[in-house]
Scaffold this active site. Structure first.
Site, PDB file in Angstrom:
ATOM      1  N   ASP A  12       0.813  -1.213   0.000  1.00 11.30           N
ATOM      2  CA  ASP A  12       0.000   0.000   0.000  1.00 11.30           C
ATOM      3  C   ASP A  12       0.850   1.269   0.000  1.00 11.30           C
ATOM      4  O   ASP A  12       0.668   2.159  -0.841  1.00 11.30           O
ATOM      5  CB  ASP A  12      -0.944   0.006   1.204  1.00 11.30           C
ATOM      6  CG  ASP A  12      -1.966  -1.111   1.146  1.00 11.30           C
ATOM      7  OD1 ASP A  12      -2.360  -1.487   0.030  1.00 11.30           O
ATOM      8  OD2 ASP A  12      -2.360  -1.621   2.210  1.00 11.30           O
ATOM      9  N   LEU A  32      10.095   3.892   9.366  1.00 11.72           N
ATOM     10  CA  LEU A  32      10.172   4.182  10.789  1.00 11.72           C
ATOM     11  C   LEU A  32      10.680   2.968  11.557  1.00 11.72           C
ATOM     12  O   LEU A  32      10.054   1.904  11.531  1.00 11.72           O
ATOM     13  CB  LEU A  32       8.805   4.597  11.321  1.00 11.72           C
ATOM     14  CG  LEU A  32       8.110   5.734  10.566  1.00 11.72           C
ATOM     15  CD1 LEU A  32       6.768   6.060  11.212  1.00 11.72           C
ATOM     16  CD2 LEU A  32       9.000   6.965  10.508  1.00 11.72           C
ATOM     17  N   CYS A 101      -0.536   4.843  17.518  1.00 12.27           N
ATOM     18  CA  CYS A 101       0.660   5.076  16.697  1.00 12.27           C
ATOM     19  C   CYS A 101       0.392   6.149  15.650  1.00 12.27           C
ATOM     20  O   CYS A 101       1.231   7.017  15.402  1.00 12.27           O
ATOM     21  CB  CYS A 101       1.097   3.768  16.031  1.00 12.27           C
ATOM     22  SG  CYS A 101       2.603   3.902  15.039  1.00 12.27           S
ATOM     23  N   CYS A 197       2.375  -5.129  16.058  1.00 16.02           N
ATOM     24  CA  CYS A 197       3.735  -5.278  15.531  1.00 16.02           C
ATOM     25  C   CYS A 197       4.776  -5.486  16.616  1.00 16.02           C
ATOM     26  O   CYS A 197       5.792  -6.144  16.385  1.00 16.02           O
ATOM     27  CB  CYS A 197       4.102  -4.068  14.671  1.00 16.02           C
ATOM     28  SG  CYS A 197       4.290  -2.511  15.571  1.00 16.02           S
TER      29      CYS A 197
END
Length: 357
Positions: A12, A32, A101, A197
């Site tokens: 994406d 990041l 986040c 994550c």
């Protein structure tokens, strides 16, 4: 326009970057680094911030011919997302770390640094639509309802939205993959990331136990009778059915669900599915995606999960919070979740659920 693209290494954000390059923008990619121990991040399809993902993002940037950097936000991520996640569960609430986040890292820390470096906007591969109306940036649902991510962007402010770009807003996922394939991007068939994550093995309960320790307590029914034991209230969320290990069966033989979590008394209350039904939601710490806060009473929709169904409701808001009355009962709404309000497909604002009744 100088655009900074947050490149996760997935298809994406890669296609988002490619589209901006094709439109003639001056594009720079940034990945990041969010974990203090990146080797603990998931690999393959299960995460979005692994070393493998960083390499994938760099290869895409090389293919597109754009500058690429890795920015270390691991300390801020730990403080604003991981620590918050643990603290919320310790308090008996159920947070959404991806939403946090977006709020604290991708559209706060990254945007802040990007603007300081002279970039005009930050772009991501989120599926959501931005409509410019004068000085206002209106956040709306994406064309692909199955991939719509306006919920996790609902905490963004006008200042952040005005400097944001979501190039995939009008495209369905299958077409994004086909576009990546046509561009020769190796991530075209890469599976989507999922789960959390920073929990490398996918064991959320185990992660929280390592952070908070074990604190055995009682599982009780709605009459207060002890029907089981637990190793810590942080291992549960409202609406949970699996993993209860109850020693006393329900008198009606029906499954039981977590109805309430009380960290102070260290008890978990269970009961029938009907006990999860709520029609009133109280939200605190409201934020507004629109330019003018929608105070007063109005009719709209509310969504309480990333892939939840929008629920018709009457919404009453002021500076102190949001009170939502649902037209029909909803089930399994947990304190700590975000309640994002909509006017049709327009995101109006968000608040943190403090309670439901």
């Amino acid at each position: 326009m100088r655009v900074l693209v947050a490149m996760s290494g997935g298809v994406d954000s890669s296609v988002a970057a490619a589209r901006l390059v094709a439109e003639g923008h001056e594009v720079t990619g940034v990945h990041l680094a969010l974990n203090r121990n990146p080797e603990l991040y998931r690999s393959g399809s299960r995460g979005c911030c692994s070393l493998e993902d960083s390499h994938d993002a760099r290869r895409v940037a090389d293919t597109l011919g754009i500058p690429f950097y890795v920015w270390d936000f691991s300390d801020r991520f730990h403080d604003d997302v991981v620590t918050d996640f643990v603290a919320e569960y310790a308090a008996g609430r159920t947070p959404n770390p991806c939403l946090r986040c977006n709020e604290k890292i991708k559209f706060a820390a990254v945007l802040e640094r990007g603007v300081a470096l002279g970039f005009d906007a930050v772009a991501t591969g989120h599926y959501a639509r931005l409509e410019r109306s004068g000085d206002e940036a209106l956040l709306r649902r994406a064309a692909d309802a199955a991939k719509d991510q306006s919920y996790v962007l609902g905490v963004l402010t006008q200042e952040q939205l005005r400097r944001s770009l979501f190039p995939l807003y009008g495209t369905v996922k299958a077409d994004v993959r086909a576009e990546a394939e046509a561009l020769g991007l190796r991530v075209a068939s890469k599976p989507d990331s999922h789960d959390i994550c920073f929990i490398s093995d996918g064991d959320t309960a185990g992660f929280l136990t390592r952070a908070l320790g074990e604190r055995p307590g009682a599982i009780v029914d709605t009459d207060g009778a002890v029907v089981g034991e637990h190793a810590g209230t942080h291992r549960f969320t409202v609406g949970q059915r699996r993993g209860l290990r109850l020693g006393v069966p329900a008198t009606d033989g029906q499954p039981r669900y977590v109805l309430a979590i009380e960290p102070v008394t260290n008890t978990v209350t269970v009961g029938p599915h009907a006990g999860l039904a709520v029609t009133e939601i109280a939200g605190i710490r409201p934020t507004w995606a629109v330019a003018d806060p929608r105070y007063g009473t109005w009719r709209g929709l509310v969504q309480v999960r990333a892939h939840g169904v929008p629920l018709p409701a009457t919404i009453e808001a002021d500076a102190a919070g949001v009170r939502i009355t649902l037209d029909e009962p909803a089930f399994g709404i947990a304190p700590g979740q975000a309640a994002v309000t909509y006017d049709g497909d327009l995101v109006v604002g968000a608040s943190t659920i403090a309670g439901a009744a």
